[in-house]
Design a protein around this motif. Sequence first.
Motif, PDB file in Angstrom:
ATOM      1  N   LYS A  59      -5.067  54.685 -43.791  1.00 17.48           N
ATOM      2  CA  LYS A  59      -5.561  53.317 -43.671  1.00 17.48           C
ATOM      3  C   LYS A  59      -5.357  52.796 -42.252  1.00 17.48           C
ATOM      4  CE  LYS A  59      -4.995  51.720 -48.421  1.00 17.48           C
ATOM      5  NZ  LYS A  59      -4.448  50.627 -49.266  1.00 17.48           N
ATOM      6  N   GLY A  60      -4.204  53.127 -41.657  1.00 14.30           N
ATOM      7  CA  GLY A  60      -3.905  52.661 -40.316  1.00 14.30           C
ATOM      8  C   GLY A  60      -2.413  52.560 -40.104  1.00 14.30           C
ATOM      9  N   TRP A  61      -2.034  51.768 -39.097  1.00 17.16           N
ATOM     10  CA  TRP A  61      -0.629  51.596 -38.731  1.00 17.16           C
ATOM     11  C   TRP A  61      -0.306  50.112 -38.709  1.00 17.16           C
ATOM     12  CZ3 TRP A  61      -3.958  55.065 -36.708  1.00 17.16           C
ATOM     13  CH2 TRP A  61      -3.581  56.420 -36.777  1.00 17.16           C
ATOM     14  N   TYR A  62       0.750  49.752 -39.409  1.00 16.29           N
ATOM     15  CA  TYR A  62       1.256  48.396 -39.395  1.00 16.29           C
ATOM     16  C   TYR A  62       2.561  48.417 -38.611  1.00 16.29           C
ATOM     17  CZ  TYR A  62       1.978  43.620 -40.926  1.00 16.29           C
ATOM     18  OH  TYR A  62       2.127  42.258 -40.942  1.00 16.29           O
ATOM     19  N   CYS A  63       2.642  47.588 -37.603  1.00 20.44           N
ATOM     20  CA  CYS A  63       3.805  47.593 -36.718  1.00 20.44           C
ATOM     21  C   CYS A  63       4.524  46.253 -36.815  1.00 20.44           C
ATOM     22  CB  CYS A  63       3.369  47.820 -35.277  1.00 20.44           C
ATOM     23  SG  CYS A  63       2.344  49.289 -35.046  1.00 20.44           S
ATOM     24  N   ASP A  64       5.819  46.328 -37.042  1.00 16.76           N
ATOM     25  CA  ASP A  64       6.673  45.142 -37.076  1.00 16.76           C
ATOM     26  C   ASP A  64       7.435  45.058 -35.761  1.00 16.76           C
ATOM     27  OD1 ASP A  64       6.304  44.150 -39.745  1.00 16.76           O
ATOM     28  OD2 ASP A  64       7.547  45.795 -40.479  1.00 16.76           O
ATOM     29  N   ILE A  65       7.481  43.877 -35.182  1.00 21.52           N
ATOM     30  CA  ILE A  65       8.356  43.645 -34.041  1.00 21.52           C
ATOM     31  C   ILE A  65       9.705  43.241 -34.627  1.00 21.52           C
ATOM     32  CG2 ILE A  65       8.747  42.328 -31.932  1.00 21.52           C
ATOM     33  CD1 ILE A  65       6.263  44.254 -31.927  1.00 21.52           C
ATOM     34  N   THR A  66      10.731  44.028 -34.282  1.00 26.68           N
ATOM     35  CA  THR A  66      12.063  43.852 -34.861  1.00 26.68           C
ATOM     36  C   THR A  66      13.118  44.039 -33.778  1.00 26.68           C
ATOM     37  OG1 THR A  66      12.411  46.198 -35.352  1.00 26.68           O
ATOM     38  CG2 THR A  66      11.258  44.896 -37.031  1.00 26.68           C
ATOM     39  N   ARG A  67      14.309  43.624 -34.085  1.00 25.99           N
ATOM     40  CA  ARG A  67      15.431  44.043 -33.250  1.00 25.99           C
ATOM     41  C   ARG A  67      15.638  45.531 -33.504  1.00 25.99           C
ATOM     42  NH1 ARG A  67      18.452  39.713 -31.132  1.00 25.99           N
ATOM     43  NH2 ARG A  67      17.907  37.710 -32.089  1.00 25.99           N
ATOM     44  N   PRO A  68      16.301  46.237 -32.606  1.00 28.63           N
ATOM     45  CA  PRO A  68      16.563  47.663 -32.854  1.00 28.63           C
ATOM     46  C   PRO A  68      17.253  47.870 -34.212  1.00 28.63           C
ATOM     47  CG  PRO A  68      17.034  47.135 -30.579  1.00 28.63           C
ATOM     48  CD  PRO A  68      16.761  45.818 -31.274  1.00 28.63           C
ATOM     49  N   ALA A  69      16.864  48.954 -34.878  1.00 30.91           N
ATOM     50  CA  ALA A  69      17.363  49.264 -36.222  1.00 30.91           C
ATOM     51  C   ALA A  69      18.832  49.679 -36.184  1.00 30.91           C
ATOM     52  CB  ALA A  69      16.531  50.380 -36.832  1.00 30.91           C
ATOM     53  N   VAL A  70      19.520  49.412 -37.285  1.00 29.38           N
ATOM     54  CA  VAL A  70      20.918  49.800 -37.451  1.00 29.38           C
ATOM     55  C   VAL A  70      21.030  50.560 -38.772  1.00 29.38           C
ATOM     56  CG1 VAL A  70      23.285  48.985 -37.750  1.00 29.38           C
ATOM     57  CG2 VAL A  70      21.737  47.786 -36.176  1.00 29.38           C
ATOM     58  N   ARG A  71      21.538  51.787 -38.692  1.00 36.54           N
ATOM     59  CA  ARG A  71      21.771  52.563 -39.908  1.00 36.54           C
ATOM     60  C   ARG A  71      23.264  52.585 -40.183  1.00 36.54           C
ATOM     61  NH1 ARG A  71      20.750  58.891 -41.139  1.00 36.54           N
ATOM     62  NH2 ARG A  71      21.547  58.812 -43.275  1.00 36.54           N
ATOM     63  N   SER A  72      23.603  52.143 -41.389  1.00 38.97           N
ATOM     64  CA  SER A  72      25.000  52.104 -41.795  1.00 38.97           C
ATOM     65  C   SER A  72      25.092  52.649 -43.203  1.00 38.97           C
ATOM     66  CB  SER A  72      25.512  50.659 -41.733  1.00 38.97           C
ATOM     67  OG  SER A  72      26.845  50.598 -42.177  1.00 38.97           O
ATOM     68  N   GLY A  73      25.712  53.806 -43.341  1.00 38.98           N
ATOM     69  CA  GLY A  73      25.823  54.423 -44.655  1.00 38.98           C
ATOM     70  C   GLY A  73      24.451  54.680 -45.242  1.00 38.98           C
ATOM     71  N   GLY A  74      24.217  54.140 -46.412  1.00 34.89           N
ATOM     72  CA  GLY A  74      22.954  54.344 -47.102  1.00 34.89           C
ATOM     73  C   GLY A  74      21.915  53.288 -46.835  1.00 34.89           C
TER      74      GLY A  74
END
Length: 166
Positions: free
Chosen positions: A86-101
């Motif tokens: 279908k295409g690409w949907y892009c969100d402007i966000t702060r940098p992602a943080v992965r913590s545990g799950g």
Amino acid sequence: MSGNSADSTGGLEVVLRKAGRTKIRYPARLLDDDGVRVVVHADWASPRVRDFGFVRFEPGDVFTEHYWRDRWYAVKEVRDARGGLKGWYCDITRPAVRSGGELVVEDLDLDLWRSADGTAVLRLDEDEFADSGLLTSDPEAAAAALAALDELELLARDGGFTALLG
């Protein structure tokens, strides 16, 4: 795939926050985490259709979502239930943080859509961004968000996201 999964099946929960509150959380399957970029696979998280006018997200749609720890955006490749792009949907966000799950991202209101054939590249929700107050409350974050939107628009108009996502 080089990253560690949250559990033995690669399960991870994506948590999208906005203005300090959780907007949505949904399960995803971790595909890769190289320490900078996290890639997950997720089904459309709503039982209902969401019609934006330029694209419809609906049950059965599948998202391959790319998040960065050092960039102010996320790029989501959207495919229908049969695998058609279908295409690409892009969100402007702060940098992602992965913590545990959990993979936590803070939505900054701005979005970009690029259709599969590249004929539509749309900057979205600039009015919401202006109304959010970020320009005055956190001018550095607002500048980073606007620069990220400009960068994504250039990539989208200049052949798409192949190099970025490859």
